[in-house]
Design a protein around this motif. Structure first.
Motif, PDB file in Angstrom:
ATOM      1  N   ARG A 156       5.984 -58.280  11.725  1.00 26.01           N
ATOM      2  CA  ARG A 156       5.078 -58.997  12.625  1.00 26.01           C
ATOM      3  C   ARG A 156       5.201 -60.511  12.427  1.00 26.01           C
ATOM      4  O   ARG A 156       5.201 -61.278  13.391  1.00 26.01           O
ATOM      5  CB  ARG A 156       3.645 -58.535  12.366  1.00 26.01           C
ATOM      6  CG  ARG A 156       2.640 -59.049  13.364  1.00 26.01           C
ATOM      7  CD  ARG A 156       1.297 -58.387  13.142  1.00 26.01           C
ATOM      8  NE  ARG A 156       1.426 -56.937  13.117  1.00 26.01           N
ATOM      9  CZ  ARG A 156       0.467 -56.108  12.747  1.00 26.01           C
ATOM     10  NH1 ARG A 156      -0.686 -56.589  12.355  1.00 26.01           N
ATOM     11  NH2 ARG A 156       0.661 -54.802  12.762  1.00 26.01           N
ATOM     12  N   GLU A 159       8.197 -61.842  14.157  1.00 19.22           N
ATOM     13  CA  GLU A 159       7.963 -61.982  15.600  1.00 19.22           C
ATOM     14  C   GLU A 159       7.201 -63.275  15.893  1.00 19.22           C
ATOM     15  O   GLU A 159       7.510 -63.991  16.849  1.00 19.22           O
ATOM     16  CB  GLU A 159       7.153 -60.789  16.114  1.00 19.22           C
ATOM     17  CG  GLU A 159       7.888 -59.462  16.108  1.00 19.22           C
ATOM     18  CD  GLU A 159       6.982 -58.321  16.563  1.00 19.22           C
ATOM     19  OE1 GLU A 159       5.818 -58.599  16.932  1.00 19.22           O
ATOM     20  OE2 GLU A 159       7.432 -57.159  16.545  1.00 19.22           O
ATOM     21  N   GLN A 160       6.212 -63.568  15.074  1.00 23.14           N
ATOM     22  CA  GLN A 160       5.358 -64.721  15.326  1.00 23.14           C
ATOM     23  C   GLN A 160       6.051 -66.044  15.038  1.00 23.14           C
ATOM     24  O   GLN A 160       5.829 -67.033  15.741  1.00 23.14           O
ATOM     25  CB  GLN A 160       4.076 -64.606  14.486  1.00 23.14           C
ATOM     26  CG  GLN A 160       3.203 -63.417  14.864  1.00 23.14           C
ATOM     27  CD  GLN A 160       2.063 -63.198  13.890  1.00 23.14           C
ATOM     28  OE1 GLN A 160       1.926 -63.918  12.903  1.00 23.14           O
ATOM     29  NE2 GLN A 160       1.246 -62.178  14.161  1.00 23.14           N
ATOM     30  N   MET A 200      -3.229 -63.215  22.060  1.00 30.21           N
ATOM     31  CA  MET A 200      -2.560 -62.134  21.331  1.00 30.21           C
ATOM     32  C   MET A 200      -3.456 -60.908  21.234  1.00 30.21           C
ATOM     33  O   MET A 200      -2.998 -59.769  21.384  1.00 30.21           O
ATOM     34  CB  MET A 200      -2.174 -62.628  19.932  1.00 30.21           C
ATOM     35  CG  MET A 200      -1.342 -61.652  19.135  1.00 30.21           C
ATOM     36  SD  MET A 200      -0.553 -62.423  17.687  1.00 30.21           S
ATOM     37  CE  MET A 200      -1.982 -63.123  16.858  1.00 30.21           C
ATOM     38  N   GLU A 203      -3.567 -59.167  24.610  1.00 27.88           N
ATOM     39  CA  GLU A 203      -2.305 -58.508  24.988  1.00 27.88           C
ATOM     40  C   GLU A 203      -1.948 -57.352  24.045  1.00 27.88           C
ATOM     41  O   GLU A 203      -1.481 -56.304  24.487  1.00 27.88           O
ATOM     42  CB  GLU A 203      -1.173 -59.537  24.992  1.00 27.88           C
ATOM     43  CG  GLU A 203      -1.305 -60.589  26.079  1.00 27.88           C
ATOM     44  CD  GLU A 203      -0.205 -61.638  26.005  1.00 27.88           C
ATOM     45  OE1 GLU A 203       0.599 -61.579  25.036  1.00 27.88           O
ATOM     46  OE2 GLU A 203      -0.141 -62.502  26.903  1.00 27.88           O
ATOM     47  N   GLN A 204      -2.157 -57.563  22.744  1.00 32.65           N
ATOM     48  CA  GLN A 204      -1.725 -56.572  21.757  1.00 32.65           C
ATOM     49  C   GLN A 204      -2.875 -55.749  21.180  1.00 32.65           C
ATOM     50  O   GLN A 204      -2.635 -54.708  20.564  1.00 32.65           O
ATOM     51  CB  GLN A 204      -0.998 -57.282  20.601  1.00 32.65           C
ATOM     52  CG  GLN A 204       0.161 -58.162  21.026  1.00 32.65           C
ATOM     53  CD  GLN A 204       1.381 -57.353  21.412  1.00 32.65           C
ATOM     54  OE1 GLN A 204       1.457 -56.150  21.156  1.00 32.65           O
ATOM     55  NE2 GLN A 204       2.351 -57.997  22.037  1.00 32.65           N
ATOM     56  N   GLY A 205      -4.094 -56.236  21.350  1.00 31.79           N
ATOM     57  CA  GLY A 205      -5.242 -55.566  20.748  1.00 31.79           C
ATOM     58  C   GLY A 205      -5.662 -56.269  19.469  1.00 31.79           C
ATOM     59  O   GLY A 205      -4.829 -56.841  18.762  1.00 31.79           O
ATOM     60  N   GLU A 206      -6.960 -56.223  19.176  1.00 32.52           N
ATOM     61  CA  GLU A 206      -7.460 -56.913  17.993  1.00 32.52           C
ATOM     62  C   GLU A 206      -6.897 -56.330  16.703  1.00 32.52           C
ATOM     63  O   GLU A 206      -6.808 -57.007  15.684  1.00 32.52           O
ATOM     64  CB  GLU A 206      -8.993 -56.877  17.974  1.00 32.52           C
ATOM     65  CG  GLU A 206      -9.617 -57.734  19.064  1.00 32.52           C
ATOM     66  CD  GLU A 206     -11.125 -57.886  18.896  1.00 32.52           C
ATOM     67  OE1 GLU A 206     -11.616 -57.735  17.758  1.00 32.52           O
ATOM     68  OE2 GLU A 206     -11.796 -58.147  19.909  1.00 32.52           O
ATOM     69  N   TYR A 208      -3.904 -55.656  16.220  1.00 37.04           N
ATOM     70  CA  TYR A 208      -2.650 -56.361  15.975  1.00 37.04           C
ATOM     71  C   TYR A 208      -2.915 -57.719  15.347  1.00 37.04           C
ATOM     72  O   TYR A 208      -2.143 -58.200  14.523  1.00 37.04           O
ATOM     73  CB  TYR A 208      -1.878 -56.535  17.287  1.00 37.04           C
ATOM     74  CG  TYR A 208      -0.543 -57.224  17.129  1.00 37.04           C
ATOM     75  CD1 TYR A 208       0.586 -56.493  16.783  1.00 37.04           C
ATOM     76  CD2 TYR A 208      -0.404 -58.597  17.338  1.00 37.04           C
ATOM     77  CE1 TYR A 208       1.816 -57.115  16.642  1.00 37.04           C
ATOM     78  CE2 TYR A 208       0.817 -59.216  17.201  1.00 37.04           C
ATOM     79  CZ  TYR A 208       1.927 -58.481  16.853  1.00 37.04           C
ATOM     80  OH  TYR A 208       3.143 -59.098  16.705  1.00 37.04           O
ATOM     81  N   ASP A 211      -4.348 -56.707  10.714  1.00 37.09           N
ATOM     82  CA  ASP A 211      -4.195 -55.345  10.231  1.00 37.09           C
ATOM     83  C   ASP A 211      -3.900 -55.348   8.731  1.00 37.09           C
ATOM     84  O   ASP A 211      -3.179 -54.503   8.222  1.00 37.09           O
ATOM     85  CB  ASP A 211      -3.060 -54.641  10.990  1.00 37.09           C
ATOM     86  CG  ASP A 211      -2.943 -53.170  10.624  1.00 37.09           C
ATOM     87  OD1 ASP A 211      -3.964 -52.584  10.225  1.00 37.09           O
ATOM     88  OD2 ASP A 211      -1.834 -52.625  10.726  1.00 37.09           O
TER      89      ASP A 211
END
Length: 264
Positions: A156, A159-160, A200, A203-206, A208, A211
């Motif tokens: 992750r 990606e960021q 974010m 789009e991805q859900g909290e 994401y 976690d």
């Protein structure tokens, strides 16, 4: 016939060692000659070389006595046991060498390779080293606590870290480290960060967004370290809270205390 000094020289030991082996009963002491000196024959050289070889191999002197008296089969079995022990010691020393090498490797001491690569990426982007060190200090206990989740977390992060908005966040924070709490850059940074996190999460859900799944006391401990090491981050989180998010180690959505993003 040899003097004790000559015996020691031929066998490659010291006179003190010869006397020590005499005291331990490993090497018989010959009778003194008419001049009052002890004289040694070739057999003593052979025995002394055997003692020295076994002692240098790490065989306890008590065991050396047994081996000198053993028959050929017993001696071969004992040597095999000694060799097995030495190979185990070599493997252990190799592990020690690897640990020492990790000490010399800085971040590699306590961090998985993928985390080290992430830290190096931050450095390559020009992120202030103080921020990199805080990131490192946070990842050390996280990796120790949940090593099985590090690959997921770092995937992750990778990606960021290619996102221009995140890169801008790190670089802007780097420039604000030595500024005061009323520096407008912190307000600008809070606006950008809140907008990014909200986007974010939408789009991805909290799930994401955060976690890490760590206990609040542990998160607070890590956050305190961040605030003490990078004082502007405390003000940044205050501003971020007004924009609907809080936490450094563990991001959480909250009710903005003063309304919408952009509130000072």
């Amino acid at each position: 016939m040899l003097t004790i000094g000559e015996l020691a020289s031929y066998a490659g030991v010291t006179v003190r060692a010869v006397r020590h082996y005499h005291a331990k009963g490993l090497l018989p002491e010959p009778e003194r000659d008419h001049s009052g000196y002890r004289r040694y024959d070739a057999g003593a050289v052979v025995e002394l070389v055997k003692i020295r070889t076994l002692a240098e191999a790490g065989v306890p002197l008590a065991r050396v006595r047994e081996l000198l008296q053993a028959d050929e089969e017993e001696f071969a079995g004992a040597v095999a046991d000694i060799d097995k022990r030495l190979r185990a010691e070599i493997r252990e020393r190799q592990r020690h060498r690897e640990r020492i090498a990790r000490l010399a490797a800085g971040d590699n001491l306590a961090l998985p390779e993928e985390v080290v690569e992430f830290l190096d990426r931050l450095r390559a982007l020009g992120v202030d080293e103080r921020i990199v060190q805080v990131e490192r200090d946070g990842w050390i206990p996280l990796a120790a606590r949940s090593p099985e989740r590090v690959p997921e977390w770092m995937a992750r992060k990778r990606e960021q870290i290619v996102d221009p908005q995140i890169i801008d966040f790190y670089l802007t924070l780097s420039k604000a480290l030595d500024r005061t709490d009323d520096d407008p850059r912190l307000v600008e940074l809070a606006d950008k960060l809140a907008a990014y996190i909200t986007q974010m999460a939408n789009e991805q859900g909290e799930f994401y967004v955060d976690d890490t799944d760590i206990e609040p006391p542990f998160a607070q401990l890590l956050d305190t370290h961040v605030y003490e090491t990078l004082p502007p981050t405390r003000r940044l989180i205050e501003l971020l809270t007004k924009r609907g998010w809080t936490g450094w180690t563990k991001l959480e959505r909250v009710n903005p205390t003063q309304g919408a993003a952009g509130t000072r």
